[in-house]
Design a protein around this motif. Structure first.
Motif, PDB file in Angstrom:
ATOM      1  N   LEU A 294      28.078  -3.346 -36.082  1.00 37.57           N
ATOM      2  CA  LEU A 294      29.008  -2.451 -35.396  1.00 37.57           C
ATOM      3  C   LEU A 294      29.889  -3.212 -34.424  1.00 37.57           C
ATOM      4  O   LEU A 294      30.978  -2.769 -34.065  1.00 37.57           O
TER       5      LEU A 294
ATOM      6  N   ARG B  54      24.886  -4.065 -44.597  1.00 36.42           N
ATOM      7  CA  ARG B  54      24.856  -2.597 -44.494  1.00 36.42           C
ATOM      8  C   ARG B  54      24.055  -1.941 -45.607  1.00 36.42           C
ATOM      9  O   ARG B  54      23.556  -0.835 -45.444  1.00 36.42           O
ATOM     10  N   TYR B  55      23.967  -2.596 -46.776  1.00 36.50           N
ATOM     11  CA  TYR B  55      23.160  -2.038 -47.860  1.00 36.50           C
ATOM     12  C   TYR B  55      21.676  -2.152 -47.575  1.00 36.50           C
ATOM     13  O   TYR B  55      20.869  -1.541 -48.260  1.00 36.50           O
TER      14      TYR B  55
ATOM     15  N   LEU C 282      20.092   2.625 -39.336  1.00 41.15           N
ATOM     16  CA  LEU C 282      20.290   2.658 -37.894  1.00 41.15           C
ATOM     17  C   LEU C 282      20.037   4.067 -37.372  1.00 41.15           C
ATOM     18  O   LEU C 282      20.592   5.036 -37.880  1.00 41.15           O
TER      19      LEU C 282
ATOM     20  N   ALA D 171      22.040  11.395 -34.760  1.00 41.35           N
ATOM     21  CA  ALA D 171      23.330  11.659 -35.409  1.00 41.35           C
ATOM     22  C   ALA D 171      23.155  12.703 -36.505  1.00 41.35           C
ATOM     23  O   ALA D 171      23.516  12.490 -37.648  1.00 41.35           O
TER      24      ALA D 171
ATOM     25  N   ILE E 248      24.698  22.226 -37.478  1.00 45.98           N
ATOM     26  CA  ILE E 248      25.012  23.447 -38.230  1.00 45.98           C
ATOM     27  C   ILE E 248      24.335  23.418 -39.598  1.00 45.98           C
ATOM     28  O   ILE E 248      24.045  24.455 -40.176  1.00 45.98           O
TER      29      ILE E 248
ATOM     30  N   LEU F 264      26.301  10.221 -49.250  1.00 45.19           N
ATOM     31  CA  LEU F 264      27.155   9.179 -48.662  1.00 45.19           C
ATOM     32  C   LEU F 264      26.626   7.780 -48.992  1.00 45.19           C
ATOM     33  O   LEU F 264      27.378   6.804 -48.964  1.00 45.19           O
ATOM     34  N   TYR F 265      25.330   7.694 -49.307  1.00 47.56           N
ATOM     35  CA  TYR F 265      24.799   6.418 -49.799  1.00 47.56           C
ATOM     36  C   TYR F 265      24.997   6.302 -51.306  1.00 47.56           C
ATOM     37  O   TYR F 265      24.427   5.431 -51.951  1.00 47.56           O
ATOM     38  N   HIS F 266      25.745   7.234 -51.867  1.00 43.99           N
ATOM     39  CA  HIS F 266      26.124   7.216 -53.278  1.00 43.99           C
ATOM     40  C   HIS F 266      24.950   7.405 -54.224  1.00 43.99           C
ATOM     41  O   HIS F 266      24.923   6.840 -55.312  1.00 43.99           O
TER      42      HIS F 266
ATOM     43  N   TRP G  65      34.734   6.355 -55.237  1.00 47.83           N
ATOM     44  CA  TRP G  65      33.807   6.577 -54.129  1.00 47.83           C
ATOM     45  C   TRP G  65      34.507   7.039 -52.881  1.00 47.83           C
ATOM     46  O   TRP G  65      33.980   7.836 -52.131  1.00 47.83           O
TER      47      TRP G  65
ATOM     48  N   ASP H 152      33.226  10.250 -51.102  1.00 45.16           N
ATOM     49  CA  ASP H 152      32.833  10.254 -49.679  1.00 45.16           C
ATOM     50  C   ASP H 152      33.652  11.279 -48.913  1.00 45.16           C
ATOM     51  O   ASP H 152      33.122  12.036 -48.103  1.00 45.16           O
TER      52      ASP H 152
ATOM     53  N   VAL I 171      32.373  14.747 -49.645  1.00 40.49           N
ATOM     54  CA  VAL I 171      31.101  15.071 -48.968  1.00 40.49           C
ATOM     55  C   VAL I 171      31.362  15.402 -47.500  1.00 40.49           C
ATOM     56  O   VAL I 171      30.831  16.380 -46.960  1.00 40.49           O
ATOM     57  N   ILE I 172      32.210  14.585 -46.857  1.00 47.26           N
ATOM     58  CA  ILE I 172      32.467  14.792 -45.430  1.00 47.26           C
ATOM     59  C   ILE I 172      33.259  16.080 -45.196  1.00 47.26           C
ATOM     60  O   ILE I 172      32.957  16.866 -44.296  1.00 47.26           O
TER      61      ILE I 172
ATOM     62  N   GLY J 295      30.927  19.082 -45.550  1.00 50.80           N
ATOM     63  CA  GLY J 295      30.112  19.289 -44.359  1.00 50.80           C
ATOM     64  C   GLY J 295      30.907  19.980 -43.257  1.00 50.80           C
ATOM     65  O   GLY J 295      30.422  20.908 -42.606  1.00 50.80           O
TER      66      GLY J 295
ATOM     67  N   ILE K  93      31.483  23.678 -44.084  1.00 53.60           N
ATOM     68  CA  ILE K  93      30.293  24.511 -43.884  1.00 53.60           C
ATOM     69  C   ILE K  93      30.228  24.943 -42.419  1.00 53.60           C
ATOM     70  O   ILE K  93      29.878  26.073 -42.101  1.00 53.60           O
ATOM     71  N   HIS K  94      30.622  24.023 -41.518  1.00 52.00           N
ATOM     72  CA  HIS K  94      30.665  24.353 -40.093  1.00 52.00           C
ATOM     73  C   HIS K  94      31.485  25.587 -39.836  1.00 52.00           C
ATOM     74  O   HIS K  94      31.097  26.484 -39.105  1.00 52.00           O
TER      75      HIS K  94
ATOM     76  N   VAL L  52      27.526   9.569 -34.853  1.00 48.01           N
ATOM     77  CA  VAL L  52      27.834   9.740 -36.279  1.00 48.01           C
ATOM     78  C   VAL L  52      28.760   8.618 -36.756  1.00 48.01           C
ATOM     79  O   VAL L  52      28.558   8.037 -37.822  1.00 48.01           O
TER      80      VAL L  52
ATOM     81  N   ARG M 128      26.804   5.528 -37.268  1.00 50.97           N
ATOM     82  CA  ARG M 128      26.029   5.492 -38.505  1.00 50.97           C
ATOM     83  C   ARG M 128      26.950   5.256 -39.706  1.00 50.97           C
ATOM     84  O   ARG M 128      26.621   4.438 -40.566  1.00 50.97           O
ATOM     85  N   PHE M 129      28.083   5.935 -39.742  1.00 54.12           N
ATOM     86  CA  PHE M 129      29.039   5.681 -40.830  1.00 54.12           C
ATOM     87  C   PHE M 129      29.351   4.193 -40.915  1.00 54.12           C
ATOM     88  O   PHE M 129      29.366   3.601 -41.976  1.00 54.12           O
ATOM     89  N   ARG M 130      29.614   3.607 -39.748  1.00 55.83           N
ATOM     90  CA  ARG M 130      30.047   2.209 -39.742  1.00 55.83           C
ATOM     91  C   ARG M 130      28.908   1.258 -40.079  1.00 55.83           C
ATOM     92  O   ARG M 130      29.154   0.116 -40.454  1.00 55.83           O
TER      93      ARG M 130
ATOM     94  N   MET N 288      26.865   1.942 -42.444  1.00 60.98           N
ATOM     95  CA  MET N 288      26.528   2.255 -43.839  1.00 60.98           C
ATOM     96  C   MET N 288      27.507   1.583 -44.794  1.00 60.98           C
ATOM     97  O   MET N 288      28.641   1.304 -44.441  1.00 60.98           O
ATOM     98  N   PRO N 289      27.046   1.383 -46.031  1.00 57.96           N
ATOM     99  CA  PRO N 289      27.961   0.834 -47.035  1.00 57.96           C
ATOM    100  C   PRO N 289      28.854   1.934 -47.595  1.00 57.96           C
ATOM    101  O   PRO N 289      28.778   2.287 -48.747  1.00 57.96           O
ATOM    102  N   ILE N 290      29.695   2.480 -46.735  1.00 57.00           N
ATOM    103  CA  ILE N 290      30.505   3.631 -47.115  1.00 57.00           C
ATOM    104  C   ILE N 290      31.955   3.231 -46.901  1.00 57.00           C
ATOM    105  O   ILE N 290      32.251   2.437 -46.022  1.00 57.00           O
TER     106      ILE N 290
ATOM    107  N   ARG O 281      35.511   3.077 -45.576  1.00 56.93           N
ATOM    108  CA  ARG O 281      36.150   3.526 -44.334  1.00 56.93           C
ATOM    109  C   ARG O 281      37.193   4.590 -44.607  1.00 56.93           C
ATOM    110  O   ARG O 281      37.325   5.567 -43.899  1.00 56.93           O
TER     111      ARG O 281
END
Lengths: 331, 275
Positions: free
Chosen positions: A57, A80-81, A85, A91, A95, A108-110, B19, B23, B26-27, B30, B33-34, B104, B107-109, B111-113, B115
């Protein structure tokens, strides 16, 4: 390639400055695979900065860090794979339900939809959340949120998990639940690096404790090594009547083999002891025989303050909060 | 009992692109839904515009004159549409700051997601949200006697311009959101609200003091409002200035310019979170 043999986390001379003061100032750490390392230190010691550098980070100004075999600066995507964390705040999405949260992170991890669903089910079972899986997270207790957050960090069963103060703000029951979850993670073979402000927490969970102060590790070893460095357990004694203080001090000195530290205002005496139960029994019996009324006797581990006092030779500016760490009070 | 889950690593550019959209989906899901599950958000969404339309249409409206003549509520509605789109920047900002504060974003950062997927999801959710807001406002407008008079095509173009403004402001919101705390993001209401009024939203700039009128004419919001009035066939003579005479091209140019400035800025800001 860069794989370091059987070390999950390596940091060498990591430096990070924010503006003026350094947050990390030559941070060194080596955590063997499959172990739990507690990074122990007060607020502002650099714990969170260290975790942020190791989890890609934050980019360090200098030094080198290798996590799960890959350099965090050169190969962040590979790192990251392989990491999970759980930060200081859970986090989780209030809702959504517990299950929906985990499915979302799985997607999100595919993972494909079916795998994400199955994995969410497994994690809910494993972290004791199955009964509340369909409840929205806003109805969860603090401990349940943290456990859900740990589960989210564990979706890919990462080889290294970073937990930043996983129990801060939890009551003892919730804290015990989170501890149990951390033990589960460690038992499954993941390496865990967790930060904490509490020596007793690191003592409960960690194979290795690294004490951090002013951005560098000032002591590193097993909990026993660290505690003996600090002088072992302490007997805390409070007499009911200030008149009995001098005699009680003599009793305690005899049991501890050294003069206790006295706080006359609080009628309190403190001395380190090696034979915990034996010394405690002796002190209580002697005091009883001499008719000295005692308000409180407690056997406790050294507090973080005392660890710091002993390691740095000077009292940190930390307030007394967190000072009454130890559980096994005998009175 | 635990299945070992091997990390899936994207092999090709195409896979990476797919992807990014997954991604984003998915976001966005979410976030939507809120909206559905949060009763106070729905109430806000429905009630706030209705209250504002009544307040401005009837309470202030009774004292308002439209420069060049015409019904005030007909004049008002395009202003309300554009103001709502502009205030949407608050939604973006608050969600971005909250995500950062709750960990949040971290965690995104970690992850292998992708940007861009995170940002895409944010943008999709905000756009869906804005379409709903706009639909509610259109209903309120029709209920108080507003309508479009120059055909469905022009009306749809006007709605497109409104959403274009909202789209541009997503990037402003993300950029500011990445720099602010949740508290200061909520306080952004203070400067933002007057800025949406220092325009032709509620009053013709013609009727303001000279310097204020000049600022109002050049407010990006004014371009969108004037273009919408023109396309809907609503009253509201814009004046003789260059800005007023070229409302339609400006209503495209302003949002495009904002996007060109703030999209790279927010991408850069996101990349530099590791400093």
């Amino acid at each position: 390639m860069e794989r370091m043999n059987s070390l999950a986390v390596v940091a060498e001379g990591v430096r990070k400055h924010y503006g003026g003061a350094p947050a990390l100032d030559g941070f060194d750490l080596a955590v063997p695979e499959g172990t739990v390392c507690g990074l122990l230190g007060p607020n502002g010691a650099g714990k969170t900065t260290a975790v942020r550098v190791l989890t890609t980070l934050l980019r360090a100004d200098a030094g080198r860090a290798v996590v799960a075999g890959f350099d965090v600066a050169a190969r962040p995507a590979e790192v990251r794979y392989r990491i999970g964390l759980a930060g200081q705040n859970a986090a989780v999405d209030e809702i959504l339900t517990g299950r929906e949260n985990l499915e979302m992170w799985g997607r999100l991890y595919h993972l494909d939809a079916a795998t994400a669903r199955r994995r969410a089910g497994e994690l809910l079972d494993r972290f004791g959340l199955a009964a509340d899986a369909e409840k929205r997270v806003k109805h969860y207790s603090g401990g349940m949120r943290r456990r859900l957050d740990l589960a989210a960090a564990f979706v890919l069963a990462p080889s290294v998990l970073f937990l930043d103060e996983p129990t801060t703000g939890l009551d003892p029951r919730n804290r015990d639940e989170v501890w149990q979850a951390v033990r589960e993670l460690a038992a499954s073979g993941s390496t865990v690096l967790m930060t904490t402000q509490y020596l007793f927490e690191a003592d409960q969970l960690a194979h290795q404790i690294a004490v951090i102060d002013a951005g560098r590790v000032i002591a590193d070893g097993s909990p026993d090594e660290l505690k003996s460095m600090v002088g072992g357990d302490q007997i805390d004694l409070v007499v009911r009547d200030a008149a009995g203080l001098a005699e009680a001090a003599r009793v305690l000195a005899a049991a501890a083999g050294r003069d206790p530290v006295a706080d006359p205002g609080a009628r309190r005496l403190t001395a380190p002891v090696h034979d915990r139960i034996g010394a405690l029994t002796e002190v209580v019996r002697e005091l009883g025989e001499r008719g000295i009324a005692v308000e409180d006797v407690a056997l406790r581990r050294p507090t973080l303050d005392e660890v710091f006092l002993s390691l740095t030779g000077e009292r940190t500016a930390r307030a007394e909060e967190g000072g009454h760490g130890e559980e096994d009070r005998a009175a | 009992m635990t299945t070992l889950i091997a990390p899936v690593i994207p092999r090709s550019r195409l896979q990476r692109l797919r992807w990014t959209f997954a991604d984003g989906g998915v976001i966005a899901r979410g976030n939507l839904i809120h909206l559905v599950r949060n009763p106070s958000a729905i109430l806000n969404l429905l009630l706030y515009p209705a209250v504002m339309v009544l307040l401005f249409g009837y309470v202030f409206g009774s004292a308002m004159n439209v420069a060049g003549g015409g019904d005030y509520r007909e004049f008002l509605m395009p202003g309300m549409f554009a103001q709502t789109m502009t205030l949407g920047v608050m939604t973006t900002m608050i969600i971005v700051t909250n995500d950062a504060a709750r960990g949040v974003t971290d965690r995104f950062r970690s992850m292998p997601i992708s940007r861009s997927g995170v940002v895409l999801g944010r943008a999709c959710a905000d756009m869906v949200n804005s379409v709903l807001e706009l639909a509610v406002l259109l209903g309120c407008g029709l209920a108080v006697g507003w309508s479009w008079h120059r055909g469905a095509g022009n009306a749809l173009t006007a709605l497109g311009l409104l959403l274009l403004l909202r789209f541009a402001l997503i990037w402003v919101g993300i950029y500011l959101g990445l720099m602010l705390t949740p508290e200061s993001a909520s306080a952004a209401w203070m400067p933002l609200m007057p800025l949406t009024m220092l325009a032709n939203t509620f009053v013709s700039p013609e009727l303001m003091p000279g310097w204020m009128g000049a600022i109002s004419e050049w407010n990006p919001l004014s371009a969108t409002v004037a273009a919408c009035r023109e396309l809907f066939g609503n009253p509201g003579w814009g004046g003789d200035s260059w800005a007023a005479a070229h409302a339609l091209p400006l209503a495209v140019a302003w949002p495009v310019a904002l996007t060109l400035v703030f999209l790279p800025l927010s991408a850069r800001r996101y990349r530099r979170l590791d400093r």
